[in-house]
Every structure is written in C-alpha cells, then in structure tokens.
Design an enzyme around this catalytic site. Structure first.
Site, mmCIF file in Angstrom:
data_model
loop_
_atom_site.group_PDB
_atom_site.id
_atom_site.type_symbol
_atom_site.label_atom_id
_atom_site.label_comp_id
_atom_site.label_asym_id
_atom_site.label_seq_id
_atom_site.Cartn_x
_atom_site.Cartn_y
_atom_site.Cartn_z
ATOM 1 N N SER A 25 6.421 43.794 21.613
ATOM 2 C CA SER A 25 6.647 43.087 22.878
ATOM 3 C C SER A 25 5.641 41.948 23.059
ATOM 4 C CB SER A 25 6.503 44.079 24.027
ATOM 5 O OG SER A 25 6.685 43.413 25.256
ATOM 6 N N ALA A 74 -4.496 35.820 26.975
ATOM 7 C CA ALA A 74 -4.488 36.272 28.364
ATOM 8 C C ALA A 74 -3.314 35.562 29.030
ATOM 9 C CB ALA A 74 -5.796 35.945 29.057
ATOM 10 N N GLY A 76 -1.030 36.950 30.837
ATOM 11 C CA GLY A 76 -0.859 37.437 32.207
ATOM 12 C C GLY A 76 0.555 37.899 32.494
ATOM 13 N N ASN A 131 4.858 49.822 29.417
ATOM 14 C CA ASN A 131 3.572 49.170 29.199
ATOM 15 C C ASN A 131 2.585 49.640 30.262
ATOM 16 O OD1 ASN A 131 1.421 47.523 28.737
ATOM 17 N ND2 ASN A 131 2.526 45.599 29.004
ATOM 18 N N CYS A 134 -1.557 46.694 29.439
ATOM 19 C CA CYS A 134 -1.924 45.290 29.289
ATOM 20 C C CYS A 134 -3.292 45.033 29.905
ATOM 21 C CB CYS A 134 -0.910 44.352 29.937
ATOM 22 S SG CYS A 134 -1.420 42.631 29.729
ATOM 23 N N LYS A 169 3.512 52.906 25.709
ATOM 24 C CA LYS A 169 2.594 52.093 24.893
ATOM 25 C C LYS A 169 1.166 52.251 25.397
ATOM 26 C CE LYS A 169 2.136 47.413 22.963
ATOM 27 N NZ LYS A 169 2.845 46.116 22.803
ATOM 28 N N ILE A 195 -1.395 50.441 18.864
ATOM 29 C CA ILE A 195 -2.172 50.135 20.059
ATOM 30 C C ILE A 195 -1.735 48.801 20.672
ATOM 31 C CG2 ILE A 195 -4.247 51.382 19.358
ATOM 32 C CD1 ILE A 195 -5.418 48.717 18.329
ATOM 33 N N GLY A 221 -3.901 40.704 15.935
ATOM 34 C CA GLY A 221 -3.918 40.123 14.593
ATOM 35 C C GLY A 221 -4.630 41.038 13.598
ATOM 36 N N GLY A 248 -2.092 44.508 14.137
ATOM 37 C CA GLY A 248 -2.486 43.714 12.973
ATOM 38 C C GLY A 248 -1.588 43.819 11.763
#
Lengths: 308, 260
Positions: A25, A74, A76, A131, A134, A169, A195, A221, A248
């Site tokens: 996502s 970020a 948001g 989620n 975040c 998540k 994660i 990443g 990653g």
C-alpha cells in the site's frame, strides 16, 4: 520429459492467490498508475493506497528524502477518500482479475468500523488490510499500532463488520512486536502484514533543518530489510496466523528470505518506485529458485529457515 | 498516456561546461510519444545507492528514436550519471507528466534559468512546426557564460531571437533573466518558463502584470514519477490541498499554484 512448473499458489487463511507477490500500500497508487508498465493480471494481489472515510490532503512538502539505500516519506496518508475511491478507482480494478486488497485507515475505531462495513458491500474487495501503523499522522495511525488494547479494538471492529479476510498491518516502531501480534490475533485477524516503515529523519546540513517538513518520516527500501526480516521471524514464533512479509524487498532473493523466515506471502513496496517491473521479476525469480532446487510448491519455503 | 520502461543506450555524452552534461540516448518508444515539457525518470546507478530515479525534462528529441537530457552535477545522483559513458545502458522511464500547451496566439516568450533551459529547446523546435521564428523570443539566464554559450547557439541556429543574461556579466547582459523579461514590450503573449523556484515566482509576477498567460515547469523531489508515491506535492493556489508535479505537471499554469 515435460518440466513441471512449480506451484506458485498460496493461501493466506481463506484468501487464495495465484502467487505470493503483492504490491505494498502507498507504493502502487490505485493500480491504474502502473497499468502500462506492469501486467497487473500476473500479480498475487494488488493492495491500493490507504483509504480513509474522508479525503486527506496529506502533509506539506518536502515529503520525501533519499537516504542510504532507502528513502524517508511523510506523505501524510493523502488519499481520495472512500466515496471517490468507490466511484473512480474501483471500476478500473474490477477489470483486473487479480484480487484487490484495500488498505484502510482512520482516526477512531468508529472510522475503521464504518470503512469495513461500507467495503463489505463491494464484491471486488477480496480482503482488507488494516493500517494501524502509519508513522506520519498525529491522530490515530501509529497510536493504534503501538498500544495492544487499541490494536485489539480496531481489529475487532473491522472483524465484526467485514465478512472476508482481514489483514492487520503492524508497525515496527514498538519494543516488542509479539505483544501487538498476539493482541491482533486474539481479536480475530486472519493474517498479519509487517513491517510498515521505520520512523526516522534526515537533516539538511546547509539549511540546518530537517529535510522533511514533517520532521520525522517513515524509512523504507533495502535499508530496512534486516529489520523486517527479524520481525517476521519473531511474529512467526509468537502467533499461528499467516504472515505477509514487507520491508525492503527488491529482488527475488529478498522475497525468498522473507518466506524462509516464516512469511507465506510478501509485498513489494519502494522497489516499485525504482523498478516498476520489480513485482513481475520477483514472481519469475521465485519460480526459478523453486525449479532449480526441485521444490514443488512455494508454500514449502515458508518457515524453512526456522526448522534448520 | 502510455509510459515505457526501457534500457536505453547512451550514444553520445557531451560536457558543455565544468558541471553541465548532455546525454543522447536511444529509446524509440519514449522518443515517439514525447511532448515538450514532459520528463523521464532515470536510474543513475545499477546498485541500491543512490536508490531513487532522478527526473530530467526531455531536452530534445531527434529522428531515429534519440532523446537528449541535459543535466548539471548537483549531488550524488547526477555525479554518478555524469560518470556513465557512451555504450552503457540507462534504465529510463517515460515519457511522463503534462507538458507545455503551446497552441497559443501572439508572441511566445521562452524563459529559462540555469539548467531549467533544458526543456525549452524541445519546445522551440516543436513550436517552429507551426509558427514563424519571429513569433518566438528566447531569454536565457545563468550564473556565468560557460553555462549558456552552447545552448544559446542551439537556439540561435534555429533563427530565433535569443537574449542572454549572466550574473557575472561574462556573456550577454549582466544580471538576471527576469530583468530581461521585465523590459519586454507589452502585447498579446504567452510565457513558458523553467528554472529555479525564486526565478519562476518573479516570472509569474511579471507575466501577471503584463497580462500574459504563464506556464511554468516546476522541479520537486519525487520518487516514482507515476503519481504513486505522492512525494511531489505542490500547494494549490487556493492553499486548499495539493497538486502533483509528476501527473498534474511538471508544467503548471502559474495561476494553479501558490507562490510562497
């Protein structure tokens, strides 16, 4: 002699996928953005940008910064909101056979509950990914993901109002991921995905201020892969739910590591930005690995490193 | 709009000044679909660091599927890119974004600052298919003459009137490109501008005063170029929400965005 193709199908609880590779996502838009670059029909599942009840504008720029083998974001949770998602985004996705998983986010348990109830009526939605993790919004979001009681409450609210699989998540920004994992399992989740991004920051030494307007952002990443892998391993040890590994994954080898650690499927995130072909390359690469090692089914990889 | 991901061979690398490079790459699909003002996302290294692609506006498109990008070495990504040699492959993604709308009547003013000159050559060449050279004026500015001389000649060779300004006075007028713009005569016209944000803010202001439509190409941080990461947010004029440089731009009407 005919060469047997390995069986790439996986089941995540009651959710059946043609292969274990999904889009994370927030890294694949609403699918359509990648339509001319990726054969969307080949993917295991498409997980779309997180949806809230009402549209969100997101954070002021700069929203992203590059770091060593990674990036901070970020954003948001900028998104079109539920109504526009249903009116403008679902019709395209209905034309794609690949299962659609909708990532949902809210400021309150009620928000999550309403999203679950509304999306339960949408046949195309094969599963929800909740989620609770975040790091970039001040209300809700990470608060749900770091408090086991809140995580339990959100999961239960969604579980009670959505009849198909519920994936939760998890955030890595906790001291002990197994505590949250168990709370979510107890609340009735069908699977865990982990994660989400790792909270971090970067500073511009010329301007002498943070590179992100939001100061902190989520690191993603290749840089975070060892963290994700470790947490998938820990979660697999503490719950019996199927686990979807994220963090990653850029190459088939990365994906295979996650499967060996205990994941039954994986999500490709930031790699979609640098290589839109990443998901298809990873699907092919896993298949080749299975063939080369004479393994019949990708499901046999799950947790194999744990048994050695 | 269709985007392509292609391995493209670098067929030529030109060093135009100490830190400005021009690459010619062979990528037929991207070349065929490109419009002035659109951009490509380029992978600058094979490994994972630097990780992200870098956006470059399309500088020129030539017959035979050739595309040029013009870039200045400003950081790790562009330094890595500058080290690449003809014969090597570049992973390119494009064409992306919304380009210039150049079907306007009256005079056309192409205003470029520094490396922001890049998309204007493509624009000028495309314009010349439908308008006379006398309908186009090009104003270019840079810190010093070595950043401008080759590019200025490229425009001049098209028969277009070119005015140059350098901050150190080593080529053309001493001063800023916006000063050249302020002295232009009134009349019906459209401005097409690309350069640093402070320059564009002034260009937008002058255009408003002179009653010219103003299109600006904005540069922002971006990770994907595909409207997936939403990193390239630009505040709307009404301060209520954001547009995105990769999809709604990079070329915006100056009235669409807030000038902070």
């Amino acid at each position: 002699m005919a060469i047997e193709q390995p069986d790439m199908r996986v089941s995540i609880g009651p959710l059946h996928l043609q292969n274990p590779v999904m889009t994370a996502s927030g890294t694949f838009g609403y699918g359509e953005e990648y339509g001319s670059l990726v054969n969307l029909h080949r993917l295991g599942a498409i997980i779309v940008k997180g949806i809230s009840l009402r549209p969100r504008q997101g954070n002021p720029p700069p929203r992203i910064a590059e770091t060593a083998a990674g990036m901070l974001n970020a954003i948001g949770l900028e998104n079109v909101g539920l109504e526009r998602f249903l009116a403008e985004k679902i019709p395209f996705l209905e034309g794609i056979e690949t299962p659609l998983i909708v990532n949902i986010l809210g400021d309150s348990v009620d928000d999550y509950q309403e999203l679950a109830a509304r999306l339960d009526g949408e046949e195309k939605v094969a599963a929800l990914e909740v989620n609770i993790s975040c790091p970039n919004v001040r209300h809700g979001g990470v608060a749900f993901g770091t408090d086991p009681e809140m995580a339990h409450a959100v999961t239960k609210a969604v579980r009670d109002h959505f009849s198909r699989p519920v994936i939760v998540k998890l955030s890595p920004n906790v001291t002990d991921i197994t505590v949250i994992a168990r709370a979510v399992e107890e609340a009735g989740a069908d699977a865990l995905s982990l994660i989400n991004t790792v909270l971090g920051m970067a500073i511009d030494i010329e301007a002498e201020k943070p590179k992100l307007a939001n100061v902190f952002g989520g690191l993603s990443g290749p840089a975070i892969k060892p963290i994700g892998l470790r947490m998938v391993w820990q979660a697999a040890e503490s719950v019996s739910l199927p686990i979807i590994g994220i963090g990653g994954i850029t190459t088939p080898e990365d994906a295979i590591e996650y499967l060996l650690a205990g994941a039954c499927a994986i999500q490709v995130g930031t790699a979609n930005f640098i290589n839109p072909g990443a998901t298809e390359e990873i699907i092919r690469g896993i298949g080749k690995h299975l063939t080369a090692r004479g393994i019949d089914s990708v499901q046999e990889l799950t947790g194999r490193a744990r048994r050695r | 709009m269709r985007a392509y991901q292609q391995q493209a061979e670098i067929v030529r690398s030109e060093k135009l000044s100490d830190d400005i490079y021009r690459f010619t790459v062979n990528m037929a699909d991207i070349a065929a679909g490109s419009k002035p003002g659109q951009f490509v996302m380029v992978r600058v290294a094979e490994g994972l660091d630097p990780l992200l692609r870098r956006p470059f506006s399309i500088h020129q498109v030539a017959k035979g599927g050739l595309v040029q990008i013009l870039f200045k070495v400003v950081g790790r990504g562009t330094r890595a890119l500058a080290g690449m040699q003809p014969g090597q492959q570049l992973d390119m993604l494009g064409p992306l974004g919304r380009g210039f709308a150049h079907d306007r009547p009256g005079q056309h003013y192409l205003v470029g600052g520094g490396i922001g000159i890049a998309p204007l050559l493509f624009l000028a060449k495309r314009m010349l298919k439908t308008v006379e050279p006398s309908a186009i004026r090009v104003l270019l500015g840079a810190a010093t003459g070595t950043e401008l001389d080759v590019l200025g000649e490229d425009f001049a060779s098209l028969g277009i009137d070119v005015q140059l300004a350098t901050e150190d006075g080593s080529l053309g007028e001493e001063g800023l490109v916006t000063e050249l713009m302020a002295s232009l005569p009134p009349g019906e016209g459209t401005v097409y501008a690309c350069g640093p944000y402070p320059m564009l803010r002034v260009v937008a202001g002058i255009s408003r005063k002179k009653g010219w439509e103003c299109q600006v190409s904005l540069e922002t941080m971006m990770a994907c170029g595909l409207a997936a990461c939403l990193g390239c947010a630009v505040l709307r004029r009404d301060m209520n929400g954001y547009v995105h440089a990769c999809k709604d731009g990079p070329v915006f009407n100056a009235d669409e965005v807030a000038w902070l």
